[in-house]
Design a protein around this motif. Sequence first.
Motif, PDB file in Angstrom:
ATOM      1  N   ASN A   1       0.797  -1.238   0.000  1.00 29.20           N
ATOM      2  CA  ASN A   1       0.000   0.000   0.000  1.00 29.20           C
ATOM      3  C   ASN A   1       0.827   1.285   0.000  1.00 29.20           C
TER       4      ASN A   1
ATOM      5  N   LYS B   1      11.336  -9.830   1.615  1.00 28.15           N
ATOM      6  CA  LYS B   1      10.488 -10.369   0.538  1.00 28.15           C
ATOM      7  C   LYS B   1       9.633  -9.205   0.047  1.00 28.15           C
TER       8      LYS B   1
ATOM      9  N   GLU C   1       4.528  -8.491  -3.957  1.00 30.21           N
ATOM     10  CA  GLU C   1       4.458  -8.834  -5.391  1.00 30.21           C
ATOM     11  C   GLU C   1       3.787  -7.728  -6.211  1.00 30.21           C
TER      12      GLU C   1
ATOM     13  N   GLY D   1       3.704 -14.580  -2.087  1.00 25.25           N
ATOM     14  CA  GLY D   1       3.657 -14.830  -0.649  1.00 25.25           C
ATOM     15  C   GLY D   1       3.697 -16.305  -0.311  1.00 25.25           C
TER      16      GLY D   1
ATOM     17  N   ALA E   1       6.459 -17.735   2.211  1.00 21.90           N
ATOM     18  CA  ALA E   1       6.331 -18.886   3.116  1.00 21.90           C
ATOM     19  C   ALA E   1       7.699 -19.507   3.394  1.00 21.90           C
TER      20      ALA E   1
ATOM     21  N   LEU F   1      -6.721  -1.249  15.884  1.00 26.06           N
ATOM     22  CA  LEU F   1      -5.528  -0.535  15.405  1.00 26.06           C
ATOM     23  C   LEU F   1      -5.578   0.958  15.769  1.00 26.06           C
TER      24      LEU F   1
HETATM   25  P1  NAD Z   1      -1.289  -9.940   2.411  1.00 27.32           P
HETATM   26  O1  NAD Z   1      -1.298 -10.466   3.803  1.00 27.32           O
HETATM   27  O2  NAD Z   1      -2.027 -10.693   1.382  1.00 27.32           O
HETATM   28  O3  NAD Z   1       0.216  -9.792   1.872  1.00 27.32           O
HETATM   29  C1  NAD Z   1       1.194  -9.078   2.553  1.00 27.32           C
HETATM   30  C2  NAD Z   1       2.559  -9.669   2.244  1.00 27.32           C
HETATM   31  O4  NAD Z   1       2.578 -10.999   2.751  1.00 27.32           O
HETATM   32  C3  NAD Z   1       2.884  -9.765   0.760  1.00 27.32           C
HETATM   33  O5  NAD Z   1       4.253  -9.462   0.563  1.00 27.32           O
HETATM   34  C4  NAD Z   1       2.627 -11.227   0.443  1.00 27.32           C
HETATM   35  O6  NAD Z   1       3.425 -11.706  -0.620  1.00 27.32           O
HETATM   36  C5  NAD Z   1       3.030 -11.897   1.741  1.00 27.32           C
HETATM   37  N1  NAD Z   1       2.392 -13.207   1.988  1.00 27.32           N
HETATM   38  C6  NAD Z   1       1.178 -13.632   1.575  1.00 27.32           C
HETATM   39  N2  NAD Z   1       0.978 -14.900   1.984  1.00 27.32           N
HETATM   40  C7  NAD Z   1       2.065 -15.274   2.672  1.00 27.32           C
HETATM   41  C8  NAD Z   1       2.457 -16.468   3.355  1.00 27.32           C
HETATM   42  N3  NAD Z   1       1.661 -17.537   3.403  1.00 27.32           N
HETATM   43  N4  NAD Z   1       3.656 -16.489   3.978  1.00 27.32           N
HETATM   44  C9  NAD Z   1       4.460 -15.415   3.951  1.00 27.32           C
HETATM   45  N5  NAD Z   1       4.167 -14.276   3.306  1.00 27.32           N
HETATM   46  C10 NAD Z   1       2.978 -14.193   2.681  1.00 27.32           C
HETATM   47  O7  NAD Z   1      -1.808  -8.444   2.542  1.00 27.32           O
HETATM   48  P2  NAD Z   1      -2.114  -7.398   1.401  1.00 27.32           P
HETATM   49  O8  NAD Z   1      -3.519  -7.555   0.977  1.00 27.32           O
HETATM   50  O9  NAD Z   1      -1.048  -7.403   0.390  1.00 27.32           O
HETATM   51  O10 NAD Z   1      -1.953  -6.067   2.269  1.00 27.32           O
HETATM   52  C11 NAD Z   1      -2.989  -5.465   2.910  1.00 27.32           C
HETATM   53  C12 NAD Z   1      -3.000  -5.785   4.387  1.00 27.32           C
HETATM   54  O11 NAD Z   1      -1.846  -5.230   5.028  1.00 27.32           O
HETATM   55  C13 NAD Z   1      -4.186  -5.127   5.068  1.00 27.32           C
HETATM   56  O12 NAD Z   1      -4.759  -6.051   5.937  1.00 27.32           O
HETATM   57  C14 NAD Z   1      -3.575  -3.970   5.823  1.00 27.32           C
HETATM   58  O13 NAD Z   1      -4.314  -3.522   6.927  1.00 27.32           O
HETATM   59  C15 NAD Z   1      -2.248  -4.541   6.209  1.00 27.32           C
HETATM   60  N6  NAD Z   1      -1.302  -3.468   6.571  1.00 27.32           N
HETATM   61  C16 NAD Z   1      -0.985  -3.291   7.881  1.00 27.32           C
HETATM   62  C17 NAD Z   1      -0.148  -2.247   8.268  1.00 27.32           C
HETATM   63  C18 NAD Z   1       0.188  -2.032   9.722  1.00 27.32           C
HETATM   64  O14 NAD Z   1       1.168  -1.340   9.991  1.00 27.32           O
HETATM   65  N7  NAD Z   1      -0.572  -2.562  10.667  1.00 27.32           N
HETATM   66  C19 NAD Z   1       0.396  -1.406   7.295  1.00 27.32           C
HETATM   67  C20 NAD Z   1       0.061  -1.618   5.961  1.00 27.32           C
HETATM   68  C21 NAD Z   1      -0.794  -2.658   5.610  1.00 27.32           C
END
Ligand code: NAD
Length: 488
Positions: A154, A177, A180, A210, A215, A413
């Motif tokens: 984001n 990582k 993507e 991811g 993973a 949050l």
């Molecule tokens: P996502 O969880 O789908 O992906 C986030 C990251 O995790 C990506 O790099 C993805 O490749 C990786 N990922 C996905 N599956 C994985 C797995 N099984 N093992 C390891 N890595 C894996 O999230 P998204 O939709 O890309 O991002 C949005 C989310 O991020 C929202 O829920 C948002 O609130 C959260 N977010 C939180 C903060 C915070 O500081 N709290 C900040 C920004 C975004």
Amino acid sequence: MPTLPSLLPNWIGGQQTLAASNESFDKLKPHDGTSYCRVTRSGQPEIDAAVAAARAAQVAWADTPAVKRGEILHEIVLRMKAATDEIARVVADETGKSFKDAKGETGGAIQLGLFYASEGQRLYGRTTTSGTPYKYAMTVRQPIGVAGLIIAANTPIANVAWKVFPALICGNAVVLKAAEDTPATSWLFAKLAHEAGLPAGVLNVVQGLGSEAGAALVAHPQVGVVSFTGSTAVGKLIHQQVGARLARLSLELGGKNALVVCDDADLDRAVTWSLLSAFSNAGQRCAAGSRFIIFESVYDRFKELLLKRTAQLKVGPADTDDLGPVINERQLNNMVRSVSQAVEGGGCLLSGGGRLNDEAHAKGFYMSPTLLEGIDPQAEISCRELFGPVAILYKVRDFDEALALTNNSPYGLTACIHTKNFHRATRFCEKVQTGVAVVNAGTFGSEPHMPFGGTKLSGNGSREPGTEALNIYSELKDIYLNIDPAQL
Ligand code: NAD
């Protein structure tokens, strides 16, 4: 315009390398759906190589005095400053947000880097008294080893800076990582760090999905600390895996953040902050405001103003636009589905509700700014983060009901209240079950020196950035010095 490789590689051990499988995936531009670049699709072999490179480089990096590490981080910051427009162009192209917003985000990342570069001079431990004569007691901070960092797309350059700088200043080597959906920002950051003189292998960037590269990084036994920013669903999975081997873990997850409008609020300002909270960055902020909780005595006036100003929002990728597209088509379709299910379930659509299909927007991943009302606080859409420009209005009688509804969420949050009443404001800050509480502004906004994070499903209690992040990336060691060995 920055020159990107047409096939975006990893950075492993200071080299740009491609996945051994030779596979790649397409990264699309969210504002028009065309291809931005292809990205190497890494997996276990590349994670193994990156962790090995990090382990090898970490020994000398940890032995480099923290002040010197800070100087090298400062060099990276200077390169980032010089390349501000280049970084912002990549961020804007990858995310679809305006160049102006991307530049603002880049400025924030630079501030964050500056803060941690200076922390090299302040990696404080504690010295204290001892219960035993002739003894000194103290603590020092030591690196953990290899930090595995996984980020969301984001705010890509801010997300990189948020994790990489504190991990490095503490003396860890990093395997990042890349998200993507924003692979080029991480690639460019690694390039700048390399040019700034960061030793090879201290920062490795692995491109991939991811479920594959991510993973593999989480499961790697030699990754001593994992820091993850992403969805709660993936955070829960990672918690199980990292917990099973008792490694350190920081989880920065989702939110369903409330903005309360009291009867004494300045309604114009409350509307301005509501629009920014819900719709800026196309609602793709963990701290976005997606629940507006409004006192019944001002509900109709607030709603009228909010709808009028929502109708004036400009949607597109230009600096004169208020919000851009969402990051990919999957996210867009999920949101459209959730909104139509909420409406089928009896919710009332006040504005937006679907994909923008006019000529200017049809090819991009644009969601119309969406407002709903008449939705049960327990309904699915009230309780699950959508991560897009969608907000729901709720009517409450008074402060107690507003506070109860704010806290009636699986997430914790951020939260914000608009009021002129000091007692309401302070009571709200004290009683709200969130990691961040705000008075008379938006649900979002964090500063480099302040700890951000959430309660309940928004995290696991860790806080980044600020000096609090040092607790994630370093191990405290107790040291006792017997100052007179002749004494027993
Ligand atoms: P996502 O969880 O789908 O992906 C986030 C990251 O995790 C990506 O790099 C993805 O490749 C990786 N990922 C996905 N599956 C994985 C797995 N099984 N093992 C390891 N890595 C894996 O999230 P998204 O939709 O890309 O991002 C949005 C989310 O991020 C929202 O829920 C948002 O609130 C959260 N977010 C939180 C903060 C915070 O500081 N709290 C900040 C920004 C975004």
